[in-house]
Motif scaffolding. Sequence first.
Motif, PDB file in Angstrom:
ATOM      1  N   ILE A   1       3.912  -3.560  -6.554  1.00  0.00           N
ATOM      2  CA  ILE A   1       4.166  -3.142  -5.175  1.00  0.00           C
ATOM      3  C   ILE A   1       4.897  -1.802  -5.082  1.00  0.00           C
ATOM      4  O   ILE A   1       5.063  -1.282  -3.973  1.00  0.00           O
ATOM      5  CB  ILE A   1       4.974  -4.210  -4.393  1.00  0.00           C
ATOM      6  CG1 ILE A   1       6.360  -4.415  -5.020  1.00  0.00           C
ATOM      7  CG2 ILE A   1       4.214  -5.511  -4.326  1.00  0.00           C
ATOM      8  CD1 ILE A   1       7.231  -5.405  -4.240  1.00  0.00           C
TER       9      ILE A   1
ATOM     10  N   PRO B   1       2.510   2.162  -3.629  1.00  0.00           N
ATOM     11  CA  PRO B   1       2.207   2.873  -2.373  1.00  0.00           C
ATOM     12  C   PRO B   1       3.119   4.047  -2.032  1.00  0.00           C
ATOM     13  O   PRO B   1       2.622   5.122  -1.658  1.00  0.00           O
ATOM     14  CB  PRO B   1       2.275   1.761  -1.313  1.00  0.00           C
ATOM     15  CG  PRO B   1       1.887   0.532  -2.062  1.00  0.00           C
ATOM     16  CD  PRO B   1       2.501   0.697  -3.416  1.00  0.00           C
TER      17      PRO B   1
ATOM     18  N   ALA C   1       2.962  -1.259   3.178  1.00  0.00           N
ATOM     19  CA  ALA C   1       2.407  -0.334   2.194  1.00  0.00           C
ATOM     20  C   ALA C   1       1.942   0.961   2.857  1.00  0.00           C
ATOM     21  O   ALA C   1       2.187   2.061   2.332  1.00  0.00           O
ATOM     22  CB  ALA C   1       1.249  -1.000   1.452  1.00  0.00           C
TER      23      ALA C   1
ATOM     24  N   TRP D   1       3.661   4.580   2.264  1.00  0.00           N
ATOM     25  CA  TRP D   1       2.822   5.686   1.783  1.00  0.00           C
ATOM     26  C   TRP D   1       2.933   6.905   2.685  1.00  0.00           C
ATOM     27  O   TRP D   1       3.131   8.024   2.222  1.00  0.00           O
ATOM     28  CB  TRP D   1       1.379   5.194   1.690  1.00  0.00           C
ATOM     29  CG  TRP D   1       0.356   6.288   1.528  1.00  0.00           C
ATOM     30  CD1 TRP D   1       0.429   7.368   0.695  1.00  0.00           C
ATOM     31  CD2 TRP D   1      -0.882   6.404   2.224  1.00  0.00           C
ATOM     32  NE1 TRP D   1      -0.699   8.151   0.823  1.00  0.00           N
ATOM     33  CE2 TRP D   1      -1.523   7.582   1.755  1.00  0.00           C
ATOM     34  CE3 TRP D   1      -1.526   5.617   3.175  1.00  0.00           C
ATOM     35  CZ2 TRP D   1      -2.765   7.993   2.230  1.00  0.00           C
ATOM     36  CZ3 TRP D   1      -2.775   6.023   3.641  1.00  0.00           C
ATOM     37  CH2 TRP D   1      -3.373   7.200   3.176  1.00  0.00           C
TER      38      TRP D   1
ATOM     39  N   GLU E   1      10.255   3.190  -1.312  1.00  0.00           N
ATOM     40  CA  GLU E   1      10.252   2.053  -2.241  1.00  0.00           C
ATOM     41  C   GLU E   1      11.102   0.909  -1.709  1.00  0.00           C
ATOM     42  O   GLU E   1      10.717  -0.262  -1.794  1.00  0.00           O
ATOM     43  CB  GLU E   1      10.766   2.493  -3.617  1.00  0.00           C
ATOM     44  CG  GLU E   1       9.888   3.483  -4.350  1.00  0.00           C
ATOM     45  CD  GLU E   1       8.595   2.874  -4.852  1.00  0.00           C
ATOM     46  OE1 GLU E   1       8.345   1.687  -4.571  1.00  0.00           O
ATOM     47  OE2 GLU E   1       7.834   3.594  -5.514  1.00  0.00           O
TER      48      GLU E   1
ATOM     49  N   MET F   1       9.160  -0.727   1.060  1.00  0.00           N
ATOM     50  CA  MET F   1       8.032  -1.509   0.546  1.00  0.00           C
ATOM     51  C   MET F   1       8.498  -2.806  -0.118  1.00  0.00           C
ATOM     52  O   MET F   1       8.004  -3.896   0.183  1.00  0.00           O
ATOM     53  CB  MET F   1       7.263  -0.652  -0.465  1.00  0.00           C
ATOM     54  CG  MET F   1       6.036  -1.331  -1.069  1.00  0.00           C
ATOM     55  SD  MET F   1       4.717  -1.516   0.112  1.00  0.00           S
ATOM     56  CE  MET F   1       4.149  -3.178  -0.252  1.00  0.00           C
TER      57      MET F   1
ATOM     58  N   THR G   1       8.392  -6.616   1.642  1.00  0.00           N
ATOM     59  CA  THR G   1       7.616  -7.618   0.900  1.00  0.00           C
ATOM     60  C   THR G   1       8.456  -8.851   0.620  1.00  0.00           C
ATOM     61  O   THR G   1       8.000  -9.995   0.805  1.00  0.00           O
ATOM     62  CB  THR G   1       7.110  -7.024  -0.429  1.00  0.00           C
ATOM     63  OG1 THR G   1       6.263  -5.915  -0.147  1.00  0.00           O
ATOM     64  CG2 THR G   1       6.319  -8.059  -1.214  1.00  0.00           C
TER      65      THR G   1
END
Length: 470
Positions: free
Chosen positions: A268, A271, A348, A352, A364, A367, A371
């Motif tokens: 993960i 992205p 994601a 990105w 990061e 993301m 998650t």
Amino acid sequence: MIAVVGVLALSGVIAVGVTHLGFLRSGHRLSFVTWTLIAWAVFVIAVLALRWVPARLVTIIVLGGALVVGLAALAGPPNTSTDSARYAWDGIVQHAGISPYAYTPQSEALAHLRPDWLFPDKVGGTCTPLEPRYHGLGDGADGHCVAINRVDVPTIYPPLAEMWFALVRAVVPATAQYLPLQVAGLVVSLGVTVGLLVVLRRMGRPTWWAALWAWSPLVASEAVTNSHVDLLGAALATAGAVLVAFGRPVWGGIALGAATAAKLIPAIVYPPLLGRWRHWWAIPVGIAVFGLLYVPYVISTGAKVLGYLPGYLSEEGYEDGSRFALVSFVVPGDAATVVVGLVVLVAAVLAWRLSDPARPWSGEVLMIGVTFLAVTPRYPWYALLLLPFVVLSGRWEWSSIGLAITVRGLWVNADAYRWWLLGAIALIVVVTLVRTDRQDWLRWRDRLVPARWRDRSVQERRARDVSSLP
């Protein structure tokens, strides 16, 4: 100096807990929760005090504190998980020239490899005196007890994890117990600390931020005491992200592929790294490395390399959506899995589009953090992946997710877990709103909405204004 006193106090708290609380069981979960909260409180005070230490001393104190805290975490055997028992067994099996995917631990074909510390004799025909660390192997009153969980299924760990287990066990006899993996965990965690200090210095940011990893009770517990292989995945994922961000996508892809082959979750982190076309090289390189690492085990074991992974995902409730603490409360059943998938996909895309390719650390954190909030893992060691990016981004509020997952791991209560997660979300939202100024919002808008769309919107608004004139 308060920071030094704080880290010494933290080490004392950790050492006392490891040596005196025993192995986690339902009868004293409250003691574990209390110990954990005390350790986190002392940790916060020590890190805050570090901010007023002269810059020339910070690096020394952070590294020294990391070593002291790590040594304290070595004071006793694993205390909240039996996973490292499986790691050791897989290493022992491989040194006998046998694939860890070929047999289950209870298979009689491997009985000659069983060390006494993993498979002790029963006491009076029962394993009750050895509980909760050990349980019955299931072969009668004259049989053995076992420290490994799920002894009736093959291993679930990917190939680089298995190579790591074999490497650590290569330098010790089968009679060596948990300490080799714990020392290896300490070495890797110290390596991450050094790496974070170097990157922070290169970015011109205060190096005291590295203490959020170096002194973290989560790292001490899950990377050292309980020796979770997630540490290896987190270390490689962080290295890969740094390499890609610093213009080395091929080397970064190698590290990211290895990270995914250590524990699948680090996938993960991709992205937020893809803001430049050159960075996309990390994807095919990472996939190639991931596949290549599987080759030796596929040759020896075939399709069995998947091990118990499919069964594990079903057992943990990933297939029917029952394990998603937040989403399943609102959207029950199979639909929860779909919603979680959509949330992760949106995260994601946002990570990105919004990330700075040269410094993707906040992306990061977004993301990984979103998650985790969507998937709501039950095990605190998953949060090891989040912490290095918290350090690099300075988004300290997201570390509250790690604390929420940690408490859940010690006190299993679905309703309470939801409240801890909601508290973490509230903290993240409030701090983000306070920290973010108008220029940040405009920059994010510009990255999400293409210029041609914005220009068209302005033109249409002007046209409507003209048409409305008398």
